[in-house]
Design a protein around this motif. Structure first.
Motif, PDB file in Angstrom:
ATOM      1  N   ALA A 154       2.828   4.210   7.125  1.00 50.36           N
ATOM      2  CA  ALA A 154       4.225   4.195   6.688  1.00 50.36           C
ATOM      3  C   ALA A 154       5.081   5.161   7.513  1.00 50.36           C
ATOM      4  O   ALA A 154       6.294   4.960   7.647  1.00 50.36           O
ATOM      5  CB  ALA A 154       4.317   4.530   5.204  1.00 50.36           C
ATOM      6  N   THR A 155       4.474   6.204   8.083  1.00 48.14           N
ATOM      7  CA  THR A 155       5.191   7.072   9.020  1.00 48.14           C
ATOM      8  C   THR A 155       5.463   6.326  10.319  1.00 48.14           C
ATOM      9  O   THR A 155       6.561   6.402  10.889  1.00 48.14           O
ATOM     10  CB  THR A 155       4.388   8.351   9.301  1.00 48.14           C
ATOM     11  OG1 THR A 155       4.123   9.022   8.061  1.00 48.14           O
ATOM     12  CG2 THR A 155       5.144   9.290  10.220  1.00 48.14           C
ATOM     13  N   LEU A 156       4.458   5.596  10.789  1.00 45.95           N
ATOM     14  CA  LEU A 156       4.642   4.773  11.986  1.00 45.95           C
ATOM     15  C   LEU A 156       5.764   3.756  11.765  1.00 45.95           C
ATOM     16  O   LEU A 156       6.645   3.577  12.612  1.00 45.95           O
ATOM     17  CB  LEU A 156       3.337   4.069  12.330  1.00 45.95           C
ATOM     18  CG  LEU A 156       3.211   3.488  13.735  1.00 45.95           C
ATOM     19  CD1 LEU A 156       3.035   4.595  14.762  1.00 45.95           C
ATOM     20  CD2 LEU A 156       2.033   2.519  13.803  1.00 45.95           C
ATOM     21  N   ALA A 157       5.736   3.094  10.610  1.00 45.43           N
ATOM     22  CA  ALA A 157       6.775   2.124  10.282  1.00 45.43           C
ATOM     23  C   ALA A 157       8.146   2.783  10.198  1.00 45.43           C
ATOM     24  O   ALA A 157       9.153   2.230  10.663  1.00 45.43           O
ATOM     25  CB  ALA A 157       6.437   1.426   8.966  1.00 45.43           C
TER      26      ALA A 157
ATOM     27  N   ARG B  34       8.975  10.853   2.199  1.00 45.83           N
ATOM     28  CA  ARG B  34       7.998  10.848   1.105  1.00 45.83           C
ATOM     29  C   ARG B  34       7.343   9.467   1.056  1.00 45.83           C
ATOM     30  O   ARG B  34       7.957   8.466   1.439  1.00 45.83           O
ATOM     31  CB  ARG B  34       8.664  11.169  -0.238  1.00 45.83           C
ATOM     32  CG  ARG B  34       9.241  12.581  -0.284  1.00 45.83           C
ATOM     33  CD  ARG B  34      10.028  12.813  -1.572  1.00 45.83           C
ATOM     34  NE  ARG B  34       9.151  12.872  -2.742  1.00 45.83           N
ATOM     35  CZ  ARG B  34       9.616  13.056  -3.984  1.00 45.83           C
ATOM     36  NH1 ARG B  34      10.923  13.173  -4.195  1.00 45.83           N
ATOM     37  NH2 ARG B  34       8.783  13.104  -5.013  1.00 45.83           N
ATOM     38  N   TRP B  35       6.102   9.450   0.545  1.00 42.96           N
ATOM     39  CA  TRP B  35       5.333   8.203   0.520  1.00 42.96           C
ATOM     40  C   TRP B  35       4.781   7.962  -0.887  1.00 42.96           C
ATOM     41  O   TRP B  35       4.210   8.866  -1.507  1.00 42.96           O
ATOM     42  CB  TRP B  35       4.136   8.267   1.460  1.00 42.96           C
ATOM     43  CG  TRP B  35       4.394   8.736   2.860  1.00 42.96           C
ATOM     44  CD1 TRP B  35       4.774   7.981   3.942  1.00 42.96           C
ATOM     45  CD2 TRP B  35       4.233  10.081   3.363  1.00 42.96           C
ATOM     46  NE1 TRP B  35       4.856   8.756   5.062  1.00 42.96           N
ATOM     47  CE2 TRP B  35       4.539  10.043   4.745  1.00 42.96           C
ATOM     48  CE3 TRP B  35       3.872  11.293   2.781  1.00 42.96           C
ATOM     49  CZ2 TRP B  35       4.485  11.177   5.549  1.00 42.96           C
ATOM     50  CZ3 TRP B  35       3.822  12.427   3.568  1.00 42.96           C
ATOM     51  CH2 TRP B  35       4.125  12.361   4.935  1.00 42.96           C
ATOM     52  N   PHE B  36       4.899   6.740  -1.365  1.00 43.55           N
ATOM     53  CA  PHE B  36       4.374   6.358  -2.673  1.00 43.55           C
ATOM     54  C   PHE B  36       3.550   5.082  -2.550  1.00 43.55           C
ATOM     55  O   PHE B  36       3.990   4.103  -1.932  1.00 43.55           O
ATOM     56  CB  PHE B  36       5.506   6.098  -3.665  1.00 43.55           C
ATOM     57  CG  PHE B  36       6.191   7.333  -4.176  1.00 43.55           C
ATOM     58  CD1 PHE B  36       5.948   7.809  -5.457  1.00 43.55           C
ATOM     59  CD2 PHE B  36       7.101   8.016  -3.378  1.00 43.55           C
ATOM     60  CE1 PHE B  36       6.590   8.942  -5.927  1.00 43.55           C
ATOM     61  CE2 PHE B  36       7.749   9.151  -3.835  1.00 43.55           C
ATOM     62  CZ  PHE B  36       7.495   9.622  -5.119  1.00 43.55           C
ATOM     63  N   THR B  37       2.347   5.074  -3.144  1.00 45.93           N
ATOM     64  CA  THR B  37       1.609   3.840  -3.375  1.00 45.93           C
ATOM     65  C   THR B  37       2.206   3.185  -4.627  1.00 45.93           C
ATOM     66  O   THR B  37       3.116   3.743  -5.240  1.00 45.93           O
ATOM     67  CB  THR B  37       0.112   4.116  -3.607  1.00 45.93           C
ATOM     68  OG1 THR B  37      -0.079   4.591  -4.947  1.00 45.93           O
ATOM     69  CG2 THR B  37      -0.438   5.130  -2.623  1.00 45.93           C
ATOM     70  N   PRO B  38       1.692   2.028  -5.051  1.00 43.77           N
ATOM     71  CA  PRO B  38       2.197   1.465  -6.309  1.00 43.77           C
ATOM     72  C   PRO B  38       1.946   2.330  -7.537  1.00 43.77           C
ATOM     73  O   PRO B  38       2.564   2.104  -8.578  1.00 43.77           O
ATOM     74  CB  PRO B  38       1.438   0.131  -6.407  1.00 43.77           C
ATOM     75  CG  PRO B  38       1.181  -0.250  -4.989  1.00 43.77           C
ATOM     76  CD  PRO B  38       0.874   1.058  -4.305  1.00 43.77           C
ATOM     77  N   THR B  39       1.064   3.342  -7.417  1.00 45.09           N
ATOM     78  CA  THR B  39       0.740   4.141  -8.607  1.00 45.09           C
ATOM     79  C   THR B  39       0.943   5.638  -8.458  1.00 45.09           C
ATOM     80  O   THR B  39       1.095   6.329  -9.463  1.00 45.09           O
ATOM     81  CB  THR B  39      -0.728   3.900  -9.033  1.00 45.09           C
ATOM     82  OG1 THR B  39      -1.599   4.266  -7.956  1.00 45.09           O
ATOM     83  CG2 THR B  39      -0.964   2.428  -9.389  1.00 45.09           C
TER      84      THR B  39
ATOM     85  N   ALA C 230       0.832  -1.207   0.000  1.00 51.81           N
ATOM     86  CA  ALA C 230       0.000   0.000   0.000  1.00 51.81           C
ATOM     87  C   ALA C 230       0.864   1.254   0.000  1.00 51.81           C
ATOM     88  O   ALA C 230       0.529   2.252  -0.640  1.00 51.81           O
ATOM     89  CB  ALA C 230      -0.934  -0.009   1.208  1.00 51.81           C
ATOM     90  N   GLU C 231       2.004   1.216   0.710  1.00 53.78           N
ATOM     91  CA  GLU C 231       2.878   2.386   0.739  1.00 53.78           C
ATOM     92  C   GLU C 231       4.336   1.958   0.867  1.00 53.78           C
ATOM     93  O   GLU C 231       4.664   0.997   1.570  1.00 53.78           O
ATOM     94  CB  GLU C 231       2.547   3.288   1.926  1.00 53.78           C
ATOM     95  CG  GLU C 231       2.233   4.721   1.547  1.00 53.78           C
ATOM     96  CD  GLU C 231       0.786   4.895   1.132  1.00 53.78           C
ATOM     97  OE1 GLU C 231       0.525   5.810   0.323  1.00 53.78           O
ATOM     98  OE2 GLU C 231      -0.057   4.142   1.596  1.00 53.78           O
ATOM     99  N   THR C 232       5.184   2.711   0.171  1.00 60.58           N
ATOM    100  CA  THR C 232       6.626   2.671   0.403  1.00 60.58           C
ATOM    101  C   THR C 232       7.042   4.043   0.905  1.00 60.58           C
ATOM    102  O   THR C 232       6.712   5.059   0.294  1.00 60.58           O
ATOM    103  CB  THR C 232       7.405   2.330  -0.876  1.00 60.58           C
ATOM    104  OG1 THR C 232       7.085   0.990  -1.281  1.00 60.58           O
ATOM    105  CG2 THR C 232       8.902   2.420  -0.646  1.00 60.58           C
ATOM    106  N   ALA C 233       7.742   4.070   2.039  1.00 66.92           N
ATOM    107  CA  ALA C 233       8.250   5.315   2.608  1.00 66.92           C
ATOM    108  C   ALA C 233       9.727   5.440   2.262  1.00 66.92           C
ATOM    109  O   ALA C 233      10.505   4.493   2.453  1.00 66.92           O
ATOM    110  CB  ALA C 233       8.062   5.328   4.122  1.00 66.92           C
TER     111      ALA C 233
END
Length: 261
Positions: free
Chosen positions: A74-77, A60-65, A45-48
């Motif tokens: 993803a911030t928590l991660a 920065r955060w990106f979904t697959p699209t 769902a997200e790559t940080a």
């Protein structure tokens, strides 16, 4: 380029629950097309993407699209990666993002994030919404990102099987569906965002930036125990603090290694 990568289940008390996010530590932000390709390859769902910035980090955060302006899980991660792997002595980290500075504190029972609130306003339901969801809304609100739909019961939220193609055609990028809680929770929710490449997000911090002020107004209190009722499921502690919200949760590490990019 060899890049450290971590996969972390966020808003989870055990592995294979919550929302998995990839966290990648960079020496600089490469071109956006490359970041998007990496996120598509990770297919979460997200790559940080983290970049050291003095004692802080840029994020920065990106979904697959697409790139998104805010992502809670993803911030928590990312906070777990910083404070459990990169700098285990730390109890606080500040991430600089397009949504401003986001502070995360480490507590004995997990992490607490300081995020901007996203108040909603009542709106008329978009045409065909009841048919899209398969349930008739009690009320509909919206912010500039999402529709927020109130249903009669938590059972309706849990059993929902919406028409994703119809959601994808709406004039917002996502739909938050919520109801008063069951099983000891103040409220439950689910989040659908096929326009962002995420048909259903397992646990969504950004959605709770809207849900927290929404339920504060309905229930007349500021602290909540919330559950996102996706297949994986996840628990979020929520607190409204004026124009900010605190979102609390735990993380479980699943994968650690390096990616060749």
């Amino acid at each position: 380029m060899r890049v450290p990568i971590f996969q972390v289940d966020a808003f989870a008390n055990r592995r294979f629950a919550g929302n998995p996010a990839a966290v990648m530590l960079l020496e600089n932000f490469v071109e956006d097309a490359a970041l998007q390709a990496i996120a598509a390859e990770n297919n979460l769902a997200e790559t940080a993407f983290l970049l050291p910035d003095g004692e802080d980090y840029r994020l920065r955060w990106f979904t697959p699209t697409v790139e998104v302006p805010l992502c809670g899980h993803a911030t928590l991660a990312s906070a777990a990666v910083v404070m459990e792997r990169l700098s285990p002595h730390r109890r606080r980290v500040i991430f600089h993002s397009v949504s401003g500075a986001l502070t995360v504190d480490r507590r004995s029972d997990g992490y607490v994030m300081d995020f901007p609130a996203r108040p909603t306003e009542p709106v008329e339901p978009p045409a065909g919404l009841a048919e899209t969801l398969g349930e008739r809304p009690v009320a509909v609100a919206a912010d500039r990102f999402n529709y927020l739909v109130l249903l009669e019961s938590a059972g309706q939220v849990r059993s929902l099987s919406p028409d994703m193609a119809a959601i994808n055609r709406l004039d917002r990028t996502g739909v938050i569906v919520t109801a008063a809680g069951d099983d000891g929770y103040d409220f439950v929710s689910r989040y659908f965002a096929p326009a962002k490449g995420i048909p259903e997000d397992p646990v969504t911090g950004g959605a709770h930036c809207a849900l927290t002020p929404y339920w504060a107004e309905r229930l007349g209190k500021m602290d909540f125990r919330a559950f996102q009722a996706s297949k994986r499921g996840g628990e979020i502690g929520c607190r409204l603090l004026g124009e900010r919200v605190e979102l609390a949760g735990r993380c479980v590490f699943y994968l650690e290694g390096h990616a060749e990019v």
